[in-house]
Write an enzyme that holds these catalytic residues in place. Structure first.
Site, PDB file in Angstrom:
ATOM      1  N   HIS A  62     -14.705   6.506  55.795  1.00  0.00           N
ATOM      2  CA  HIS A  62     -15.269   5.515  56.207  1.00  0.00           C
ATOM      3  C   HIS A  62     -15.979   4.737  55.179  1.00  0.00           C
ATOM      4  O   HIS A  62     -16.922   5.206  55.118  1.00  0.00           O
ATOM      5  CB  HIS A  62     -15.834   5.343  57.667  1.00  0.00           C
ATOM      6  CG  HIS A  62     -15.133   5.981  58.751  1.00  0.00           C
ATOM      7  ND1 HIS A  62     -14.199   5.279  59.604  1.00  0.00           N
ATOM      8  CD2 HIS A  62     -14.728   7.191  58.795  1.00  0.00           C
ATOM      9  CE1 HIS A  62     -13.790   6.093  60.482  1.00  0.00           C
ATOM     10  NE2 HIS A  62     -13.910   7.295  60.191  1.00  0.00           N
ATOM     11  N   MET A  63     -15.457   3.504  54.556  1.00  0.00           N
ATOM     12  CA  MET A  63     -16.244   2.892  53.591  1.00  0.00           C
ATOM     13  C   MET A  63     -17.171   1.722  53.990  1.00  0.00           C
ATOM     14  O   MET A  63     -18.181   1.180  53.081  1.00  0.00           O
ATOM     15  CB  MET A  63     -15.273   2.256  52.457  1.00  0.00           C
ATOM     16  CG  MET A  63     -14.643   3.206  51.656  1.00  0.00           C
ATOM     17  SD  MET A  63     -15.546   4.124  50.435  1.00  0.00           S
ATOM     18  CE  MET A  63     -15.911   5.606  51.379  1.00  0.00           C
ATOM     19  N   ASN A  94     -11.640   0.523  60.637  1.00  0.00           N
ATOM     20  CA  ASN A  94     -12.725   0.152  61.696  1.00  0.00           C
ATOM     21  C   ASN A  94     -13.981  -0.547  61.065  1.00  0.00           C
ATOM     22  O   ASN A  94     -15.065  -0.365  60.960  1.00  0.00           O
ATOM     23  CB  ASN A  94     -13.235   1.328  62.453  1.00  0.00           C
ATOM     24  CG  ASN A  94     -13.865   2.221  61.815  1.00  0.00           C
ATOM     25  OD1 ASN A  94     -13.778   2.718  60.523  1.00  0.00           O
ATOM     26  ND2 ASN A  94     -14.612   3.017  62.547  1.00  0.00           N
ATOM     27  N   ASP A 152      -7.949   4.720  64.520  1.00  0.00           N
ATOM     28  CA  ASP A 152      -8.882   5.267  64.126  1.00  0.00           C
ATOM     29  C   ASP A 152      -9.532   6.059  65.535  1.00  0.00           C
ATOM     30  O   ASP A 152      -8.919   6.489  66.192  1.00  0.00           O
ATOM     31  CB  ASP A 152     -10.260   4.329  63.461  1.00  0.00           C
ATOM     32  CG  ASP A 152     -11.073   5.429  62.688  1.00  0.00           C
ATOM     33  OD1 ASP A 152     -10.905   6.331  62.338  1.00  0.00           O
ATOM     34  OD2 ASP A 152     -12.298   5.168  62.641  1.00  0.00           O
ATOM     35  N   HIS A 179      -6.128   9.409  66.384  1.00  0.00           N
ATOM     36  CA  HIS A 179      -7.480  10.339  67.049  1.00  0.00           C
ATOM     37  C   HIS A 179      -7.265  10.593  68.291  1.00  0.00           C
ATOM     38  O   HIS A 179      -7.077   9.675  68.993  1.00  0.00           O
ATOM     39  CB  HIS A 179      -8.570   9.253  66.753  1.00  0.00           C
ATOM     40  CG  HIS A 179      -9.783   9.664  67.722  1.00  0.00           C
ATOM     41  ND1 HIS A 179     -10.905  10.274  66.928  1.00  0.00           N
ATOM     42  CD2 HIS A 179     -10.166   9.931  69.018  1.00  0.00           C
ATOM     43  CE1 HIS A 179     -11.817  10.523  67.831  1.00  0.00           C
ATOM     44  NE2 HIS A 179     -11.318  10.459  68.741  1.00  0.00           N
ATOM     45  N   ASP A 305     -13.615  12.730  56.929  1.00  0.00           N
ATOM     46  CA  ASP A 305     -14.023  11.774  57.869  1.00  0.00           C
ATOM     47  C   ASP A 305     -15.392  11.340  57.592  1.00  0.00           C
ATOM     48  O   ASP A 305     -16.322  11.302  58.532  1.00  0.00           O
ATOM     49  CB  ASP A 305     -13.879  12.517  59.240  1.00  0.00           C
ATOM     50  CG  ASP A 305     -14.232  11.511  60.389  1.00  0.00           C
ATOM     51  OD1 ASP A 305     -14.445  10.344  60.257  1.00  0.00           O
ATOM     52  OD2 ASP A 305     -14.363  11.969  61.595  1.00  0.00           O
TER      53      ASP A 305
END
Length: 424
Positions: A62-63, A94, A152, A179, A305
């Site tokens: 997750h950036m 997300n 996600d 997920h 993750d």
């Protein structure tokens, strides 16, 4: 521009290489892999005593950019990646706005290309706005550079919607990345259901919340013939379902995380919010099952993750805290610990972080073959280092391993032949 990496133990599972060799890089590509290459006028990196591998690939991060840059951004996130030996990563959708349209995809890829320290491959949302109502424009997003589709942390609850997503994605031979969680069974839980949750007075999440959705999605993949990829599998039951599905010929792959093969629910004792994950940390039996899956081929990749959160998101009551930890910089030592414990050998460990994830998402990386882009990690497997907030390159410091001494790290990371990280 020439660079010669000398005398390292080259481990390249894609080409069944594990021996002391030199690597010549010319103009950002691998030009030769052999013993005793003449350096000529090349810049020389002495890798004696170190392991030289393809740059690592993390397919689940997750950036936080665009929209949540106070937690992480592409510059800081890719810097953390490079410090961990990771040269390519996939970022989840997300963000705000969600990765469900070309302008957002192009923004992320351009920023990574010109300002980042690692290659970034976006994963687009399955549904517009991750709302589970209208499919995203998959063909257009794939052409724009996305490598798969996921809502996600929001499971696609509607089975018909998941079927249509699988059918549509299969026309492009693209994976649906899930997920797996029945949110009705989560019901406000914040850790694994069991004796520890009861002792701590926290509402638990049962294994069947993951297992039941994993089962449903496997059946839809079997019906449609699409490629299902299950994220961060944490339970013995889900792994067995995936193992059996693979044996039947279902096109299903999965990843596991370092925290799910390194920690159990006991880490929650003391209400340490850096031990709050989704899926939650499980029992020792589940941890053992994850390790077995890595060894027997059920698990296809190790992914972090990587989930950066500001201190204000974690410094609250356990049940209210955000889920997840940062993981890019601790990926290597936690995986190398599996090798030290003889769970898997070194070649298998590198495979799970290079050519295997590259293959399942069709990323043109993960090999040191002649002609390949020279993404390279030089790893000291014996160097011990303490995880500190100050030492982490990520903006956020939410790691369970702060204060611990880990063994093994990247000492140099090269992206297309350019050194993007060097450890003093």
């Amino acid at each position: 521009m020439k660079m010669l990496i000398k005398s390292g133990r080259v481990v390249d599972p894609a080409n069944n290489i594990d021996e002391k060799l030199d690597i010549l890089i010319v103009d950002g590509k691998i030009a030769e892999v052999a013993a005793n290459i003449d350096a000529g006028d090349a810049e020389v990196i002495n890798a004696a005593g170190n392991i030289v591998t393809p740059g690592l690939i993390d397919i689940h991060t997750h950036m936080r950019e665009p929209g949540l840059e106070y937690k992480e951004d592409i510059i800081s996130g890719t810097a953390a990646a490079a410090a961990g030996g990771v040269t390519s990563l996939c970022c989840m959708p997300n963000t705000n706005p969600v990765i469900d349209n070309l302008p957002v995809v192009q923004f992320i890829m351009n920023k990574a290309k010109f300002e980042g320290s690692a290659n970034v491959f976006p994963i687009a949302a399955i549904s517009k706005g991750q709302k589970g109502e209208i499919l995203s424009e998959m063909g257009e997003l794939l052409e724009g550079g996305c490598v798969g589709f996921s809502d996600d942390g929001l499971p696609v609850n509607d089975g018909e919607m998941m079927r249509r997503a699988m059918e549509y994605a299969s026309t492009f031979d693209a994976p649906i990345i899930v997920h797996a969680e029945d949110i009705s069974l989560v019901a406000g839980g914040s850790m694994n259901e069991g004796a520890v949750a009861t002792e701590l007075g926290l509402k638990g999440i049962p294994n069947c919340a993951e297992d039941s959705m994993t089962s449903r999605d496997i059946m839809i993949a079997e019906l449609t013939g699409g490629h299902l990829h299950v994220c961060h599998v944490s339970t013995k039951g889900s792994l067995e379902l995936i193992r059996q599905a693979k044996a039947r010929g279902v096109k299903v792959t999965c990843e596991v995380t370092p925290h799910h093969f390194s920690l159990t629910e006991d880490a929650v004792r003391g209400y340490n919010t850096n031990a709050k994950m989704n899926p939650p940390l499980r029992t020792q039996e589940d941890v053992d099952a994850v390790r077995t899956a890595l060894a027997d081929g059920t698990a296809d990749a190790i992914a972090t993750d990587h989930a950066p959160h500001h201190i204000d998101d974690k410094n609250v009551e356990f049940a209210l805290a955000a889920n997840g930890i940062v993981g890019l910089e601790t990926l290597l030592p936690l995986t190398l610990k599996l090798v030290a414990e003889k769970v898997i050998n070194l070649s298998r460990a590198i495979e799970l972080m290079t050519c295997s994830p590259a293959k399942l998402l069709k990323i043109d990386r993960g090999t040191l073959a002649v002609g390949a882009v020279a993404d390279v990690a030089i790893i000291n497997p014996n160097k011990e280092w303490e995880v500190t907030e100050e030492g982490l390159h990520s903006k956020s410091k939410n790691s369970y391993f702060i204060g611990q001494t880990l063994k093994g790290c990247a000492v140099k990371t090269l992206r297309a032949g350019e050194v993007v990280f060097s450890r003093d």
